[in-house]
Design an enzyme around this catalytic site. Structure first.
Site, short mmCIF file in Angstrom:
data_model
loop_
_atom_site.label_atom_id
_atom_site.label_comp_id
_atom_site.label_asym_id
_atom_site.label_seq_id
_atom_site.Cartn_x
_atom_site.Cartn_y
_atom_site.Cartn_z
N GLU A 180 0.98 -1.41 -0.16
CA GLU A 180 -0.01 0.59 0.14
C GLU A 180 1.02 0.90 -0.30
O GLU A 180 0.51 2.04 -0.57
CB GLU A 180 -1.21 -0.02 1.46
N ALA A 209 1.86 6.62 -0.33
CA ALA A 209 1.67 6.46 1.28
C ALA A 209 1.26 5.62 1.65
O ALA A 209 0.44 4.60 1.58
CB ALA A 209 2.08 8.27 1.55
N LEU A 248 -2.29 6.34 1.75
CA LEU A 248 -3.64 7.00 1.11
C LEU A 248 -4.44 5.67 0.52
O LEU A 248 -3.15 4.36 0.06
CB LEU A 248 -3.34 7.60 0.38
N GLU A 278 13.25 16.08 -2.10
CA GLU A 278 14.66 15.17 -2.27
C GLU A 278 15.37 16.19 -1.81
O GLU A 278 15.71 17.48 -2.29
CB GLU A 278 15.41 14.11 -2.74
N LYS A 300 6.02 4.50 -9.31
CA LYS A 300 4.15 4.53 -9.13
C LYS A 300 4.15 4.26 -9.67
O LYS A 300 2.33 2.87 -9.82
CB LYS A 300 4.07 4.77 -8.31
N1 LIG Z 1 9.35 9.52 2.98
C1 LIG Z 1 8.59 9.06 2.24
O1 LIG Z 1 7.03 9.78 2.61
C2 LIG Z 1 8.14 8.38 1.76
C3 LIG Z 1 6.94 7.93 1.68
C4 LIG Z 1 6.39 6.56 0.43
C5 LIG Z 1 7.15 5.41 0.41
N2 LIG Z 1 9.20 5.72 0.60
C6 LIG Z 1 9.90 4.71 0.13
O2 LIG Z 1 10.64 4.71 1.44
C7 LIG Z 1 11.42 3.52 1.15
C8 LIG Z 1 12.32 4.51 3.08
O3 LIG Z 1 11.64 6.11 2.78
P1 LIG Z 1 12.84 6.71 3.84
O4 LIG Z 1 12.55 8.16 3.29
O5 LIG Z 1 12.69 6.05 5.11
O6 LIG Z 1 14.33 6.59 3.25
P2 LIG Z 1 15.31 7.15 4.18
O7 LIG Z 1 15.00 8.52 5.27
O8 LIG Z 1 17.30 7.13 3.77
O9 LIG Z 1 16.08 5.55 4.83
C9 LIG Z 1 16.53 4.45 3.93
C10 LIG Z 1 16.29 3.59 4.99
O10 LIG Z 1 16.97 2.42 4.21
C11 LIG Z 1 17.99 1.78 4.90
N3 LIG Z 1 19.31 1.14 3.37
C12 LIG Z 1 19.46 1.50 2.00
N4 LIG Z 1 19.31 0.38 1.33
C13 LIG Z 1 19.67 -0.46 2.55
C14 LIG Z 1 19.62 -2.26 2.07
N5 LIG Z 1 20.51 -2.60 0.57
N6 LIG Z 1 19.58 -2.54 2.76
C15 LIG Z 1 19.52 -2.72 4.15
N7 LIG Z 1 18.41 -1.33 4.22
C16 LIG Z 1 19.17 -0.21 3.38
C17 LIG Z 1 18.23 2.53 5.03
O11 LIG Z 1 19.99 2.27 6.01
P3 LIG Z 1 21.11 3.01 7.18
O12 LIG Z 1 20.82 2.85 7.85
O13 LIG Z 1 22.25 2.08 7.05
O14 LIG Z 1 21.54 4.56 5.92
C18 LIG Z 1 17.90 3.11 5.81
O15 LIG Z 1 17.94 2.38 7.38
C19 LIG Z 1 11.62 4.58 0.13
O16 LIG Z 1 11.91 3.50 -0.41
C20 LIG Z 1 11.23 5.58 -0.32
O17 LIG Z 1 11.06 5.89 -1.23
C21 LIG Z 1 9.32 6.98 1.27
#
Ligand SMILES: NC(=O)c1ccc[n+]([C@@H]2O[C@H](COP(=O)([O-])OP(=O)(O)OC[C@H]3O[C@@H](n4cnc5c(N)ncnc54)[C@H](OP(=O)(O)O)[C@@H]3O)[C@@H](O)[C@H]2O)c1
Length: 364
Positions: free
Chosen positions: A153, A158, A160, A214, A229
């Site tokens: 989902e 996000a 929704l 970003e 998406k």
């Molecule tokens: N932020 C939003 O509003 C949002 C909304 C919808 C979807 N998303 C999606 O949700 C995901 C997380 O977003 P975020 O904003 O939380 O990103 P973030 O703050 O950059 O956190 C990413 C996390 O993933 C870990 N990671 C990256 N590559 C990895 C790997 N190969 N193996 C294991 N762990 C790994 C990182 O590890 P380290 O701690 O080692 O750096 C970190 O803990 C992304 O794919 C993003 O597109 C985000």
């Protein structure tokens, strides 16, 4: 009482918020859902930490770990490989792996979890956007249905209810005619400003300063995130599309791909005239310029700029909100619409936690 073991891959913005929500609400789930959720491992690229499959980790150790990362450190504790943790937890009983990482590398862990009988929940879009020729894509998508072990989902809109609405429409025998959506808060904010007369380059700067982009705005402006998406929506309808087959309007010309962020923002001035002309063309025909993702009945996907009539839900939307409109056989003249904030830690985490609970109640 059913016991559910949770493995949290990625504990950044979204994963950290998931951990907080689990710790805050698991007592309520025990009482109301008879589901005893214990977080047995979490971590990032270094692997899994705080592993304790038998007893769960202490709340404080988890909170400290999330805090440490936010402050630029690493959590205390031994690091174990994700695969070892998944094997062990799945052998113990009901397990869900939450993938809130970034990039497609974690697809291997997600596939292993499914093969071991665990559930998988994604906010990470990249595993679901792997090419069809990659066997991992086929394993993941084979479980991406209402009664499958993979839930996603949070990958579109996000928290929704976009994917659940889509599945309900299709499961009840409706036929999808068209999905149109504004799936990026960043583009929403930028093109709302452009519609009120701001130049494209200034609108991008304003969106960056307001925290809608970003840190490197190219990550949004390439259109790749929206394309992923749209691909997920198309594949959810059963179309075997690949990212390489999607026409995406990017705002990152090759010449600006590797320059500094400031030089990139300056370089965008070169697009101002073209975009102002497109915006005034849209206004002249009673519409407004929007960055739209569309999937048609045949599974063709397009992602780019369009003039959209202001009398439609898409055209009327302003600011960073997301909207997805499903036009189906049953909802033809008046499509079903889902809209609201399509990003942010708390709502994205809630999308994942909702999936986790539904999977937890289903596994058995
Ligand atoms: N932020 C939003 O509003 C949002 C909304 C919808 C979807 N998303 C999606 O949700 C995901 C997380 O977003 P975020 O904003 O939380 O990103 P973030 O703050 O950059 O956190 C990413 C996390 O993933 C870990 N990671 C990256 N590559 C990895 C790997 N190969 N193996 C294991 N762990 C790994 C990182 O590890 P380290 O701690 O080692 O750096 C970190 O803990 C992304 O794919 C993003 O597109 C985000």
């Amino acid at each position: 009482m059913k016991h559910l073991r949770v493995i949290q891959i990625g504990y950044g913005t979204v994963g950290g918020a998931v951990i907080e929500q689990i710790l805050a609400h698991r007592e309520q789930w025990r009482r109301q859902l008879h589901l005893d959720v214990s977080l047995v491992a979490f971590g990032g690229r270094d692997g899994a930490v705080c592993v304790d499959v038998d007893h769960g980790v202490s709340d404080e150790a988890c909170r400290d770990g999330v805090r440490e990362r936010r402050e630029g450190g690493r959590p205390a504790g031994t690091t174990t490989s994700w695969d070892a943790v998944i094997y062990q937890a799945a052998a113990e009983g009901h397990t869900v792996v939450l993938d809130a990482a970034a990039g497609s590398e974690t697809a291997t862990h997600d596939v292993l979890a499914l093969e071991e009988g665990a559930g998988v929940v994604l906010s990470n879009k990249a595993p679901l956007a792997l090419p069809w020729s990659d066997p991992r894509a086929q394993v993941l998508w084979s479980q991406a249905r209402s009664n499958g072990h993979l839930r996603y989902e949070a990958t579109v809109g996000a928290g929704l209810p976009v994917i659940s609405t889509l599945h309900t429409l299709l499961d009840t025998g409706d036929t999808m005619r068209e999905i149109t959506g504004m799936l990026s808060g960043t583009f929403g904010a930028i093109f709302s400003d452009v519609a009120s007369g701001t130049s494209f380059a200034s609108a991008v700067r304003t969106a960056k300063e307001a925290g809608f982009t970003e840190p490197d705005p190219r990550d949004d402006l390439s259109g790749l995130d929206v394309a992923r998406k749209a691909l997920i929506l198309a594949r959810s309808c059963g179309h075997q599309v690949d990212l390489s087959g999607i026409a995406v309007r990017s705002f990152v010309p090759d010449a600006l791909a590797d320059v500094s962020i400031d030089a990139f923002l300056d370089g965008l001035e070169g697009m101002n005239d073209e975009i102002a002309e497109l915006a005034s063309g849209a206004t002249a025909s009673g519409g407004v310029l929007k960055y739209v993702a569309a999937v048609n009945a045949g599974g063709e996907v397009s992602v780019g700029l369009q003039g959209v009539s202001t009398s439609t839900v898409l055209g009327a939307l302003t600011g960073p909100e997301n909207v997805v409109s499903f036009r189906t056989e049953r909802y033809d003249d008046y499509p079903t619409v889902v809209s609201g904030p399509g990003a942010g830690a708390a709502v994205t985490a809630a999308g994942m936690v909702g999936d986790m609970l539904r999977l937890g109640m289903m596994l058995g």
